[in-house]
Each structure stands twice: as C-alpha cells, then as structure tokens.
Design a protein around this motif. Structure first.
Motif, PDB file in Angstrom:
ATOM      1  N   GLU B 170       0.828  -1.199   0.000  1.00  0.00           N
ATOM      2  CA  GLU B 170       0.000   0.000   0.000  1.00  0.00           C
ATOM      3  C   GLU B 170       0.870   1.260   0.000  1.00  0.00           C
ATOM      4  OE1 GLU B 170      -4.147   0.967   2.109  1.00  0.00           O
ATOM      5  OE2 GLU B 170      -2.464   0.809   3.482  1.00  0.00           O
ATOM      6  N   GLU B 171       1.934   1.201   0.809  1.00  0.00           N
ATOM      7  CA  GLU B 171       2.802   2.379   0.915  1.00  0.00           C
ATOM      8  C   GLU B 171       3.521   2.647  -0.398  1.00  0.00           C
ATOM      9  OE1 GLU B 171       5.559   2.032   4.121  1.00  0.00           O
ATOM     10  OE2 GLU B 171       3.932   1.821   5.575  1.00  0.00           O
ATOM     11  N   GLN B 172       4.149   1.580  -0.943  1.00  0.00           N
ATOM     12  CA  GLN B 172       5.022   1.780  -2.100  1.00  0.00           C
ATOM     13  C   GLN B 172       4.286   1.651  -3.426  1.00  0.00           C
ATOM     14  OE1 GLN B 172       7.874  -1.238  -1.334  1.00  0.00           O
ATOM     15  NE2 GLN B 172       8.523  -0.366   0.621  1.00  0.00           N
ATOM     16  N   LYS B 173       3.000   1.327  -3.362  1.00  0.00           N
ATOM     17  CA  LYS B 173       2.182   1.150  -4.581  1.00  0.00           C
ATOM     18  C   LYS B 173       2.814   0.122  -5.522  1.00  0.00           C
ATOM     19  CE  LYS B 173      -0.586   5.160  -4.522  1.00  0.00           C
ATOM     20  NZ  LYS B 173      -1.476   5.951  -5.333  1.00  0.00           N
ATOM     21  N   THR B 174       3.236  -0.989  -4.951  1.00  0.00           N
ATOM     22  CA  THR B 174       3.817  -2.055  -5.763  1.00  0.00           C
ATOM     23  C   THR B 174       2.897  -3.264  -5.739  1.00  0.00           C
ATOM     24  OG1 THR B 174       5.028  -2.758  -3.819  1.00  0.00           O
ATOM     25  CG2 THR B 174       6.221  -1.421  -5.415  1.00  0.00           C
ATOM     26  N   THR B 175       3.169  -4.194  -6.624  1.00  0.00           N
ATOM     27  CA  THR B 175       2.410  -5.440  -6.651  1.00  0.00           C
ATOM     28  C   THR B 175       3.249  -6.519  -5.993  1.00  0.00           C
ATOM     29  OG1 THR B 175       1.560  -4.718  -8.776  1.00  0.00           O
ATOM     30  CG2 THR B 175       1.140  -6.986  -8.142  1.00  0.00           C
ATOM     31  N   ARG B 176       2.717  -7.130  -4.942  1.00  0.00           N
ATOM     32  CA  ARG B 176       3.440  -8.232  -4.288  1.00  0.00           C
ATOM     33  C   ARG B 176       2.779  -9.532  -4.690  1.00  0.00           C
ATOM     34  NH1 ARG B 176       6.676  -6.307   0.036  1.00  0.00           N
ATOM     35  NH2 ARG B 176       7.314  -8.463   0.281  1.00  0.00           N
ATOM     36  N   ARG B 177       3.605 -10.508  -5.019  1.00  0.00           N
ATOM     37  CA  ARG B 177       3.074 -11.800  -5.474  1.00  0.00           C
ATOM     38  C   ARG B 177       3.538 -12.875  -4.499  1.00  0.00           C
ATOM     39  NH1 ARG B 177       5.762 -12.902 -10.492  1.00  0.00           N
ATOM     40  NH2 ARG B 177       7.495 -11.630  -9.840  1.00  0.00           N
ATOM     41  N   VAL B 178       2.603 -13.511  -3.824  1.00  0.00           N
ATOM     42  CA  VAL B 178       2.941 -14.460  -2.756  1.00  0.00           C
ATOM     43  C   VAL B 178       2.210 -15.776  -2.993  1.00  0.00           C
ATOM     44  CG1 VAL B 178       3.024 -14.823  -0.268  1.00  0.00           C
ATOM     45  CG2 VAL B 178       3.065 -12.512  -1.167  1.00  0.00           C
ATOM     46  N   VAL B 179       2.945 -16.879  -2.787  1.00  0.00           N
ATOM     47  CA  VAL B 179       2.309 -18.198  -2.817  1.00  0.00           C
ATOM     48  C   VAL B 179       2.511 -18.841  -1.455  1.00  0.00           C
ATOM     49  CG1 VAL B 179       2.427 -20.498  -3.795  1.00  0.00           C
ATOM     50  CG2 VAL B 179       2.550 -18.538  -5.279  1.00  0.00           C
ATOM     51  N   LEU B 180       1.423 -19.343  -0.859  1.00  0.00           N
ATOM     52  CA  LEU B 180       1.496 -19.985   0.456  1.00  0.00           C
ATOM     53  C   LEU B 180       1.585 -21.493   0.274  1.00  0.00           C
ATOM     54  CD1 LEU B 180      -1.368 -18.038   2.232  1.00  0.00           C
ATOM     55  CD2 LEU B 180       1.042 -17.476   2.164  1.00  0.00           C
ATOM     56  N   CYS B 181       2.636 -22.078   0.829  1.00  0.00           N
ATOM     57  CA  CYS B 181       2.802 -23.530   0.767  1.00  0.00           C
ATOM     58  C   CYS B 181       2.855 -24.059   2.191  1.00  0.00           C
ATOM     59  CB  CYS B 181       4.100 -23.906   0.067  1.00  0.00           C
ATOM     60  SG  CYS B 181       4.152 -23.400  -1.620  1.00  0.00           S
ATOM     61  N   PRO B 307      -5.991   0.159  -3.649  1.00  0.00           N
ATOM     62  CA  PRO B 307      -5.261  -1.064  -4.031  1.00  0.00           C
ATOM     63  C   PRO B 307      -6.197  -2.264  -4.127  1.00  0.00           C
ATOM     64  CG  PRO B 307      -4.225   0.025  -2.173  1.00  0.00           C
ATOM     65  CD  PRO B 307      -5.535   0.680  -2.359  1.00  0.00           C
ATOM     66  N   VAL B 308      -5.690  -3.304  -4.741  1.00  0.00           N
ATOM     67  CA  VAL B 308      -6.513  -4.495  -4.995  1.00  0.00           C
ATOM     68  C   VAL B 308      -5.850  -5.704  -4.361  1.00  0.00           C
ATOM     69  CG1 VAL B 308      -7.435  -5.999  -6.774  1.00  0.00           C
ATOM     70  CG2 VAL B 308      -7.378  -3.563  -7.149  1.00  0.00           C
ATOM     71  N   PHE B 309      -6.647  -6.549  -3.746  1.00  0.00           N
ATOM     72  CA  PHE B 309      -6.145  -7.816  -3.204  1.00  0.00           C
ATOM     73  C   PHE B 309      -6.804  -8.933  -3.994  1.00  0.00           C
ATOM     74  CE2 PHE B 309      -5.415 -11.347  -0.494  1.00  0.00           C
ATOM     75  CZ  PHE B 309      -4.378 -11.012   0.368  1.00  0.00           C
ATOM     76  N   GLN B 352       1.194  -5.318 -13.860  1.00  0.00           N
ATOM     77  CA  GLN B 352       1.341  -4.742 -12.511  1.00  0.00           C
ATOM     78  C   GLN B 352       0.051  -4.020 -12.145  1.00  0.00           C
ATOM     79  OE1 GLN B 352       4.193  -4.887 -10.526  1.00  0.00           O
ATOM     80  NE2 GLN B 352       5.078  -6.265 -12.041  1.00  0.00           N
ATOM     81  N   LEU B 353      -0.234  -4.056 -10.845  1.00  0.00           N
ATOM     82  CA  LEU B 353      -1.390  -3.308 -10.354  1.00  0.00           C
ATOM     83  C   LEU B 353      -0.945  -1.865 -10.150  1.00  0.00           C
ATOM     84  CD1 LEU B 353      -2.537  -5.985  -7.820  1.00  0.00           C
ATOM     85  CD2 LEU B 353      -3.827  -5.288  -9.815  1.00  0.00           C
ATOM     86  N   GLY B 354      -1.581  -0.951 -10.860  1.00  0.00           N
ATOM     87  CA  GLY B 354      -1.118   0.434 -10.860  1.00  0.00           C
ATOM     88  C   GLY B 354      -1.178   1.099  -9.494  1.00  0.00           C
TER      89      GLY B 354
END
Lengths: 332, 473
Positions: B170-181, B307-309, B352-354
């Motif tokens: 949210e702060e940096q306006k970046t897209t984080r991509r995470v996979v939970l295993c 932002p979008v989740f 990327q999510l803008g």
C-alpha cells in the motif's frame, strides 16, 4: 449340626440389587468446586439450577440396615456395619444366652481369640492401615535424584495405555464399528460429540427422568462425553429376560429376569440407540450423516422422545412380572 | 409315499437344454432350433393355461388362495427439495451458542495484524469483515469456526509477515506476489483469510477465487471470446457470480467510486454510475458479465483508485490442463480460461497493479491434482509441494523432466511463504483460547501444551485443533 444362622437368606428371593451405576468420572467433576484455573470461564453463583433434579423414584427409602445405622448414629450406639456384613459373633457379643446357642466352632474360636501375649490387639485387622501407609515412602523419594519426579498415586485409570480414553466413549465407538473400520467409527464418534456440543441444550421431559444427580441441561453441551454417557446410562435397562426352555412345563419357556453389569447395560442401550438411529431419515448428504442421526437420537433420548424408552419400559415390565421366577434353580 | 416318488422320477428336460450341446455338431437343419426361433414346428408348445387360477385377480368363488400382502412402505415424510441436502452439507456455521464468551477477546485492528507483540494471541474478526469474508466464501466448511462463539483467529508469525506485505504494497504502490505452501492442515487457507481480512480493513478492493477447482473442472458454462489469440474462454455464469460477490463484499468501497473511463459495452452506461452498481449489472446478466468485468478492472486500475487484493485457493488446479475441451476436442489449458488468465497475468508479474496490491495464492495439500510435468521428477528427500518443486526447477532445470512452460513462467519470481507448525507459545495461546471458550476441558499447563504440540506434528495447527477440541481419538 445346629442350623446355620443366615440373616440374608430371607431377603435373597425378595430383592435383587443390581450393581449400582457408577456415576461417570466426569460427572463428578461438575459438582466439585473446581480450582479457578480449571474453568476460568464461569462463576459458581450464576450456575443455573437443575430442573427436575428429583424424579419420582429418586427419594426411595434406604435399606433396612442403612436405616438402622443412621438411627444408631443419631442415638450414639454402635449400629450395624454397612460397608461389610456384620459377623455373627459381633452381633451376639455380650449376650450370654445367644452365645450359648452359637455353633461349637464359633464358641471355641471366641475363647481362643483372646490375646494371651503382651499385645492386647489383633494384628490381622491392620492390613487396611498398612495399605494407606504405602504412599509415605514415595514422598520421601521425591528428593533430588529422581529425574522426572514421582507420579501421583494412585495412578489415574487413563495413565494406562489401554485405558487412556473414556470407557463409555470407547465402548460406543467399538459398537459403532462395522467391518473392522475403527478409524471410521472414531471419526463418527468425533462428529457425534461435535454435534452434541453445538446443538442447543436439551429440554428434559419430567416423565422420563434421567439418572439422579444429572447436571442441568445447560451444562451438557459443554461436556459432550458426559452428555453421551448420561443418555446411554439413563436409558440402559437394569436386567435382561432369560428364557429357560421347558421350565414352565408344557413346552413353555420360563421368563427369568437376570441382572446386567454396567458394560452389559450400556451395550444394550447403545444397540437400541443405534437401531433407532439407522431407522431415522437422512436430512443431508455426505459422509457424516450416520453420525448425525446417532447424535440426534441421543438428544431425543435425553429429551425423552426416543422410542428406546419404550423398549426399556417393556423389558422392565416383563422383569417385574417375572420376578417370581427368580427362585427357579435355587435349592429349597 | 409321494415325496420319495418325486425324487425318483426326474422331470422331463426342456427342449432348449437338449438342443444346446447338439447344435454345434449337427447340420444346419437344427441350427434354427435356437431358443428365439419363431418356427412353430421346433418350438415347445406353450404351456396350457390352468383353469381356475388366474394370476393377479381375486380367486374364483369357492376356491382358497394364499394371499400375501405386499408390504410397500409408504413414507409420509417430505422428500428433500433439490439442492437442500447439498446446502446442508456446504452450510457454513460461524457461531456456537453453547460456547462461552471469551472475556477480554479483542477485535483485530490494522495494527494488531502487523504488530509482533501480538504473536501468539487470538483476536476476533470484526463483524463487518466477517460479513465480507462470508460473501467471498473465505470460510471453509472443514474449518472449526462453528465450534466457538464468534469467528476469531490466532495471530501467528506468518500473519504478521503477510500483514507487512500488505502494508508495504500500500505504501510503495507495488504489486506483491505471494504463494502460500506448507503441510496439510498447516493453516494456509486461514492465513489467506487473514490476508483478505487485512485488505478489507484497509479499504482495499478484494477479489477472491475461493476454490480454483471450480474454475477448471468443467462445471460452469464456457464460450470462446472472439478476436483473441490464443483463443480465450469466458465463463459467464462464474463471472456473474464473481461480480455479485465483488459488489456485495466491497460495497462500502465501490459505492464511493464512480465511472471515469470510457468503455465499449453492448449497452449504454449511466454517467455517474458507481462501481458496485456496475458489478450488479454484470451479476444480473451473465451474457455481459465478462465485458463488465473487464470494464470494472479498467476502472480499478485507473490512477487514484484503492489497491486491490486478489486471492486464489487451490493453486495447483489452475496450473494444468483444464477439463474443458476446445472445438478441436483438445483440452484447454487452464491459462486459456479468461478468469484464470487474468489472475495468472498478475501472479506472474506480466502485469502490474497500478495502485499497488497483493496477488496471493494458496496451495491445497488435501486436494491437489497430479501434474504430468512432475511424473518423472526425481525422488525427493523432503515432502515438498508441486509448486515448490516447480520453483526449484527454475534454478536448476532438469532437462529430462518435461515441464509445463506456461506454468513455469507463471511462477517465475513469486515469493513463497512456507508454513510450518506453530511455535509452543503460539500453541499455548490458541489452546488457552480453546479452554476459555469451554471447548477444552483440561487445564492448560506446560506439559499439556507440549504433549498436544508433539502429537500435532510439532504444532500443525489443524492437527492441534483435532487433538484438543474435536475430541478425535
């Protein structure tokens, strides 16, 4: 040979007294004042009051000897021993007339039993006291040098590998098992207990009294094992009817009531409940439906709606009718 | 004696029995004496009808007949309505009125999900968040929500990590991509739910695919989208349902946003239409659901939007061929389904999510399809999930293993968060909550906690619940 005095002979054909139902271990916990750490969630003053705790059959008269003991306790005299049978020698002790009529063996025994040595007491009766002293050295051993401390004695039943689960739960699980699939039965048991703990508390029917001393219905969902045990024990029959072939004459079987032990009683009750549950209708679909039907049946047993109560009533009625046949096979 | 006579005299064998062994050896003249022959000469005459006995009707006057009543059990109960049994099976219960209210249970806040001091404590989910999570189907049937008074969850170490990922995005306006295993029952879906809860509390727009399997097993309608290469397929009913979930769950956010972009849709749009109304339009009409979803996405990625989740559970199902067939009867790759493609584009980092956001996926260990790409995989020392294996292969590619190139590209460079068991402190926290709810009747001592912790495979949280609360022997 002089006739043997038998005080209990008279009562034998009249009453039969089955083994008292042991109140389940967890049931007792409800009434004990638990330490606060155990149940940091409810206060004793807002516990609900049991409704219909006293059923129609709960306050019956005690046994004759129990009554005599109670009266003698009030008056200060030594009454009959309730825990064990009173020896005849003690009953007639001091009564010269009655002592004369005692069997010879007893008379000799009374003469010989007077201590002749220095000790003025018997040593044979001290076994019970010795047993209680056993715990003393274990305290002394809990000194440094014992790595993990000493266990509290007596060990609880669950300390044994083979008895680690509640006996009622284990028995019901085994009775539910089909084709040797214990794991399926265990899963069903878990689902049953979950259903009991999430379903709304039962409404007790005063016409179908549960075991005396049962906790109030609002306590049951929080202790599903007690709930299960209570349902089973309440509806368990006291006896079964044995049909003795040809004993009544004319090819008719003689119905003889036979008292059942605790596990036998529970087994009968569980089988009745499982039979009733299989006849119920599935409401949903999927794996847990049988468990749900059994759980619903258990709830209806506690609420007094189940048909199992009629089965129990039928057996008891037949047992009362056939109580004269108890004498069958006894020497007269 | 009549009975012995019966045994002495065998009945006359029927003609078909005699004809059968003879037929192969004899000439063709006898072949037509088959059982189904229509020729009258070879057939046995039909048995003469006995007089006096008629089947089915009442016996004639003066004759006695055995009457057996047919016992047809007529059930008076109403049969279950269509879908009723399934609804009962899939019902999600979030409250147990028998459970005790836990004194001092605090609601989760934005800070509590990021604060390391909260690790090992149980926090309740706020009512509005629970409603939204219920709408996006984040609660699963097999989870233990129905045992406690209200939905609450444990803040574990990984919860804080996820909370930080969300905060940073949210702060940096970046897209984080995470996979939970992680192992089965180790809490992946609940961690995903905690991520969703955090996003709802932050006022993000949340898009959740609760079960990836539903997208690819061929249970919803699909149709090719014209002018796409390779051909993509839209699932209109699923999309309509998804739009309805989006509009209901994010109503508070979307109702404050209006249309700013121009769209070419099959119908004209009102000028100051809010985004939740836009979703509802698509939800109402499955035919235009996919174009409306695209329009919604265009609006959400425009500058100045929240932002979008995006979340998806059961990732392995979308990393393979789907059960749908293309017109040439070849299976459609899951990535050619428009909705899956939409998710995978962001998961792979292709788009990327803008306005910043998180794309998170969880692997399911209890429902994981076999992947052909992994059939020749070497024996592995540690049990690792299919995805982890894929990820490892990216670095040291085994040329003898046939891999799915699209899948490998999709997972290139994602952050992998592997869940393990709870620590003892976390286990103690959750067990104290069990005890305070009245669901666990033991005193929570050090010894008791470590016993259950060990039995639960060193703190696998689902097993811990099974051992402590579910009374599973």
């Amino acid at each position: 040979m002089p006739p043997r005095i038998d005080f209990f002979a008279a009562s034998r054909p009249l009453t039969y007294r089955p083994k008292a139902l042991n109140c389940p271990r967890r049931a007792q916990q409800v009434f004990k004042t638990l330490p606060a750490s155990c149940r940091g969630f409810a206060n004793s003053h807002d516990l609900p009051i049991a409704e219909g705790a006293e059923g129609p059959n709960t306050d019956t008269l005690p046994h004759v000897s129990e009554e005599a003991a109670a009266i003698n306790e009030i008056t200060g005299k030594g009454g009959p021993e309730i825990e064990q049978g009173t020896p005849v020698q003690e009953v007639v002790k001091g009564d010269k007339e009655a002592e004369k009529n005692l069997p010879k063996v007893m008379q000799q025994d009374m003469k010989a039993s007077k201590p002749s040595g220095v000790r003025s007491y018997h040593t044979s009766a001290r076994r019970l006291q010795d047993a209680t002293l056993i715990t003393q050295p274990s305290q002394a051993l809990s000194q440094p040098g014992v790595k993990f401390g000493l266990p509290d004695l007596p060990m609880p039943r669950s300390a044994n590998l083979h008895h680690r689960y509640d006996p009622a739960v284990e028995q019901v699980t085994n009775l539910m098992m089909r084709h040797g699939k214990l794991s399926v039965a265990q899963r069903n048991m878990s689902l049953i207990l979950t259903h009991l703990r999430t379903a709304s508390p039962p409404t007790i029917n005063p016409l179908r009294p549960l075991l005396p001393g049962a906790p109030p219905p609002s306590h049951l969902p929080l202790n599903p094992i007690l709930y299960l045990t209570l349902a089973i024990d309440s509806v368990a029959p006291l006896m079964r009817i044995r049909s003795q072939r040809g004993a009544a004459g004319g090819g008719v079987a003689l119905q003889i009531p036979v008292p059942l032990g605790l596990r036998q009683r529970r087994r009968t009750a569980v089988q009745w409940i499982l039979d009733a549950a299989t006849k119920r209708r599935n409401r949903g679909s999927g794996k847990g439906m049988f468990a749900q039907r059994v759980a619903e049946e258990l709830v209806s047993v506690v609420e007094g709606k189940s048909s199992v109560w009629e089965k129990r009533g039928g057996v008891h009625k037949m047992g009362v009718g056939a109580r004269a046949n108890l004498k069958f096979g006894q020497r007269r | 004696m009549p009975s012995s006579r019966c045994l002495l005299r065998l009945p006359h064998p029927p003609s078909s029995l005699l004809a059968a062994p003879i037929a192969p050896h004899t000439s063709t003249s006898l072949r037509h004496a088959a059982p189904f022959s229509a020729s009258a000469s070879q057939c046995m005459p039909a048995p003469a009808k006995k007089k006096g006995v008629t089947f089915g009707g009442p016996p004639a006057r003066g004759t006695k007949a055995l009457r057996i009543k047919k016992t047809v059990r007529q059930s008076t109960a109403r049969p279950p309505a269509p879908g009723e049994r399934r609804a009962l099976r899939k019902r999600i219960v979030l409250s147990n009125t028998n459970a005790l209210e836990v004194a001092g249970l605090r609601d989760a806040t934005l800070d509590s999900l990021v604060d390391e001091a909260m690790v090992g404590k149980v926090v309740g989910l706020p009512g509005q968040v629970v409603d939204s999570l219920r709408v996006v189907e984040a609660f699963k049937v097999h989870q233990g929500w129905g045992l406690f008074r209200r939905p609450a969850c444990l803040v574990r170490k990984e919860t804080v990590e996820i909370g930080r990922v969300v905060a940073e995005a949210e702060e940096q306006k970046t897209t984080r991509r995470v996979v939970l295993c992680g192992e089965r029952n180790s809490g992946k879906s609940v961690l995903l739910l905690q991520g969703l809860a955090g996003a709802f509390m932050r006022g993000w727009v949340v898009l959740n695919f609760p079960e990836a399997k539903d997208l690819t097993i061929g249970h919803t309608a699909y149709s090719p989208i014209p002018n796409t290469t390779p051909t993509q397929y839209a699932q209109r009913t699923y999309t309509a349902n998804l739009l309805s979930q989006i509009s209901k769950a994010n109503a508070s956010v979307l109702s404050a946003l209006q249309i700013t972009q121009s769209h070419d849709l099959p119908m004209p749009l009102q000028r100051n239409l809010t985004l939740d109304r836009l979703c509802e339009l698509g939800a109402r009409d499955p035919d235009i659901a996919w174009p409306i979803f695209q329009a919604l996405w265009k609006e959400l990625t425009a500058p100045g939007r929240p932002p979008v989740f995006m979340a998806l559970d059961g990732l392995a199902h979308v990393m393979r061929l789907s059960a749908y067939l293309a017109p040439d009867t070849k299976p459609i790759h899951a990535h050619d389904l428009a909705l899956v493609n939409h998710f995978v584009e962001y998961l792979s980092g292709q788009k990327q999510l803008g306005n910043g956001g998180v794309v998170m996926a969880a692997v399911s260990e209890s429902n994981q399809p076999r992947t052909p790409a992994l059939e020749h995989a070497p024996r592995r020392k540690q049990p690792e999930s299919f995805l982890e294996h894929q990820l490892r292969q990216l670095k040291h590619w085994n040329p003898y293993v046939k891999g799915d190139e699209r899948v490998i590209k999709a997972l290139d460079g994602v952050e992998v968060l592997r869940l393990k068991g709870l620590s003892r402190e976390e286990a103690r926290g959750v067990m104290e909550y069990y005890a305070a709810s009245g669901m666990l009747r033991n005193t929570v001592t050090e010894g008791f906690v470590s016993e259950k912790w060990s039995l639960a495979g060193q703190g696998i949280v689902g097993e811990l619940e099974r051992a402590a609360v579910r009374l599973r022997v």
